[in-house]
Design a protein around this motif. Structure first.
Motif, PDB file in Angstrom:
ATOM      1  N   ASN A  56       0.826  -1.214   0.000  1.00  0.00           N
ATOM      2  CA  ASN A  56       0.000   0.000   0.000  1.00  0.00           C
ATOM      3  C   ASN A  56       0.857   1.259   0.000  1.00  0.00           C
ATOM      4  N   ARG A  57       1.991   1.215   0.697  1.00  0.00           N
ATOM      5  CA  ARG A  57       2.916   2.365   0.704  1.00  0.00           C
ATOM      6  C   ARG A  57       3.469   2.608  -0.703  1.00  0.00           C
ATOM      7  N   MET A  58       3.856   1.522  -1.390  1.00  0.00           N
ATOM      8  CA  MET A  58       4.397   1.672  -2.746  1.00  0.00           C
ATOM      9  C   MET A  58       3.331   2.135  -3.729  1.00  0.00           C
ATOM     10  N   ILE A  59       2.089   1.696  -3.544  1.00  0.00           N
ATOM     11  CA  ILE A  59       0.991   2.148  -4.412  1.00  0.00           C
ATOM     12  C   ILE A  59       0.791   3.652  -4.256  1.00  0.00           C
ATOM     13  N   GLU A  60       0.780   4.123  -3.013  1.00  0.00           N
ATOM     14  CA  GLU A  60       0.607   5.562  -2.770  1.00  0.00           C
ATOM     15  C   GLU A  60       1.771   6.355  -3.362  1.00  0.00           C
ATOM     16  N   LYS A  61       2.976   5.824  -3.261  1.00  0.00           N
ATOM     17  CA  LYS A  61       4.148   6.490  -3.843  1.00  0.00           C
ATOM     18  C   LYS A  61       3.998   6.553  -5.364  1.00  0.00           C
ATOM     19  N   ALA A  62       3.548   5.451  -5.974  1.00  0.00           N
ATOM     20  CA  ALA A  62       3.357   5.420  -7.426  1.00  0.00           C
ATOM     21  C   ALA A  62       2.288   6.419  -7.849  1.00  0.00           C
ATOM     22  N   LYS A  63       1.204   6.508  -7.094  1.00  0.00           N
ATOM     23  CA  LYS A  63       0.135   7.472  -7.407  1.00  0.00           C
ATOM     24  C   LYS A  63       0.655   8.903  -7.329  1.00  0.00           C
ATOM     25  N   ALA A  64       1.479   9.187  -6.323  1.00  0.00           N
ATOM     26  CA  ALA A  64       2.029  10.535  -6.167  1.00  0.00           C
ATOM     27  C   ALA A  64       2.954  10.879  -7.330  1.00  0.00           C
ATOM     28  N   HIS A  65       3.773   9.926  -7.758  1.00  0.00           N
ATOM     29  CA  HIS A  65       4.667  10.168  -8.895  1.00  0.00           C
ATOM     30  C   HIS A  65       3.858  10.381 -10.170  1.00  0.00           C
ATOM     31  N   ARG A  66       2.788   9.604 -10.316  1.00  0.00           N
ATOM     32  CA  ARG A  66       1.945   9.732 -11.499  1.00  0.00           C
ATOM     33  C   ARG A  66       1.281  11.105 -11.534  1.00  0.00           C
ATOM     34  N   ALA A  67       0.839  11.566 -10.366  1.00  0.00           N
ATOM     35  CA  ALA A  67       0.154  12.860 -10.285  1.00  0.00           C
ATOM     36  C   ALA A  67       1.086  14.007 -10.667  1.00  0.00           C
ATOM     37  N   CYS A  68       2.372  13.867 -10.369  1.00  0.00           N
ATOM     38  CA  CYS A  68       3.315  14.942 -10.711  1.00  0.00           C
ATOM     39  C   CYS A  68       4.039  14.646 -12.022  1.00  0.00           C
ATOM     40  N   GLN A  69       3.558  13.644 -12.767  1.00  0.00           N
ATOM     41  CA  GLN A  69       4.079  13.281 -14.085  1.00  0.00           C
ATOM     42  C   GLN A  69       5.586  13.011 -14.052  1.00  0.00           C
ATOM     43  N   ALA A  70       5.995  12.220 -13.081  1.00  0.00           N
ATOM     44  CA  ALA A  70       7.405  11.854 -12.946  1.00  0.00           C
ATOM     45  C   ALA A  70       7.829  10.932 -14.084  1.00  0.00           C
ATOM     46  N   LYS A  71       9.121  10.888 -14.331  1.00  0.00           N
ATOM     47  CA  LYS A  71       9.662   9.977 -15.333  1.00  0.00           C
ATOM     48  C   LYS A  71       9.750   8.571 -14.742  1.00  0.00           C
ATOM     49  N   LYS A  72       9.784   7.569 -15.611  1.00  0.00           N
ATOM     50  CA  LYS A  72       9.808   6.171 -15.177  1.00  0.00           C
ATOM     51  C   LYS A  72      10.921   5.913 -14.169  1.00  0.00           C
ATOM     52  N   GLU A  73      12.088   6.474 -14.383  1.00  0.00           N
ATOM     53  CA  GLU A  73      13.237   6.250 -13.517  1.00  0.00           C
ATOM     54  C   GLU A  73      12.995   6.758 -12.095  1.00  0.00           C
ATOM     55  N   GLU A  74      12.089   7.703 -11.927  1.00  0.00           N
ATOM     56  CA  GLU A  74      11.837   8.310 -10.625  1.00  0.00           C
ATOM     57  C   GLU A  74      10.901   7.471  -9.749  1.00  0.00           C
ATOM     58  N   TYR A  75      10.277   6.452 -10.316  1.00  0.00           N
ATOM     59  CA  TYR A  75       9.331   5.632  -9.559  1.00  0.00           C
ATOM     60  C   TYR A  75      10.028   4.688  -8.594  1.00  0.00           C
ATOM     61  N   GLY A  76      11.261   4.317  -8.882  1.00  0.00           N
ATOM     62  CA  GLY A  76      11.986   3.396  -8.011  1.00  0.00           C
ATOM     63  C   GLY A  76      11.266   2.070  -7.885  1.00  0.00           C
ATOM     64  N   GLU A  77      11.256   1.506  -6.660  1.00  0.00           N
ATOM     65  CA  GLU A  77      10.650   0.197  -6.448  1.00  0.00           C
ATOM     66  C   GLU A  77       9.147   0.186  -6.685  1.00  0.00           C
ATOM     67  N   SER A  78       8.509   1.338  -6.603  1.00  0.00           N
ATOM     68  CA  SER A  78       7.063   1.389  -6.830  1.00  0.00           C
ATOM     69  C   SER A  78       6.707   1.221  -8.310  1.00  0.00           C
ATOM     70  N   SER A  79       7.711   1.217  -9.187  1.00  0.00           N
ATOM     71  CA  SER A  79       7.437   1.059 -10.626  1.00  0.00           C
ATOM     72  C   SER A  79       6.847  -0.313 -10.945  1.00  0.00           C
ATOM     73  N   LYS A  80       7.036  -1.301 -10.057  1.00  0.00           N
ATOM     74  CA  LYS A  80       6.463  -2.627 -10.298  1.00  0.00           C
ATOM     75  C   LYS A  80       4.938  -2.589 -10.300  1.00  0.00           C
ATOM     76  N   TYR A  81       4.358  -1.518  -9.735  1.00  0.00           N
ATOM     77  CA  TYR A  81       2.905  -1.381  -9.713  1.00  0.00           C
ATOM     78  C   TYR A  81       2.393  -0.388 -10.750  1.00  0.00           C
ATOM     79  N   MET A  82       3.259  -0.065 -11.702  1.00  0.00           N
ATOM     80  CA  MET A  82       2.878   0.856 -12.775  1.00  0.00           C
ATOM     81  C   MET A  82       3.020   0.173 -14.122  1.00  0.00           C
ATOM     82  N   GLN A  83       2.253   0.649 -15.074  1.00  0.00           N
ATOM     83  CA  GLN A  83       2.331   0.159 -16.448  1.00  0.00           C
ATOM     84  C   GLN A  83       2.725   1.346 -17.316  1.00  0.00           C
ATOM     85  N   PHE A  84       3.821   1.182 -18.074  1.00  0.00           N
ATOM     86  CA  PHE A  84       4.341   2.262 -18.908  1.00  0.00           C
ATOM     87  C   PHE A  84       4.177   1.976 -20.392  1.00  0.00           C
TER      88      PHE A  84
END
Length: 133
Positions: A56-84
């Protein structure tokens, strides 16, 4: 297994069977071997709670990165819960990968040990390897 208060700590299931493995040798030949193994699967209640909290912590981190339109490299370990990429391998706007989230949540708390020690009890296997995780 239960603690002194009668609360469950972990559950164990086991099987001993012959499992088939294939690999390529140095010359590209496929080698197949049958190996007798003991597989011990444990479910740890406290580990499940900890893992779900981490997911749940990584999901929230991924959502926050998505909201600020971060680059894929900035997602870190939470990138496993994202689709690019889409199904055709083309870039898409980053979105949550619900399949990956659901799979990790479903498996939270489970751990499998594979050993050739087929005469060792599952409890002894669990106790021997528990400290190594």
């Amino acid at each position: 297994m239960f603690d002194q208060n009668g609360e469950p700590v972990y559950k164990i299931k086991e099987c001993i069977d012959t499992f088939t493995y294939s690999y390529k040798d140095d010359y590209g030949n496929v080698i197949t071997r049958n190996i007798i193994e003991k597989r011990t699967v444990t479910y740890n209640f406290s580990l499940a709670k900890k893992k779900l909290k981490e997911i749940n912590r990584m999901i929230e981190k991924a959502k926050a990165h998505r909201a600020c339109q971060a680059k894929k490299e900035e997602y870190g370990e939470s990138s496993k819960y994202m689709q690019f990429l889409d199904d055709q391998g083309k870039n898409i706007k980053p979105q949550l990968n619900q399949k990956a989230i659901d799979k990790d949540k479903e498996l939270a708390g489970y751990h499998m040990l594979v050993t050739s020690e087929i005469n060792m009890s599952s409890k002894d296997i669990y106790n021997a390897y528990h400290q190594l995780w």
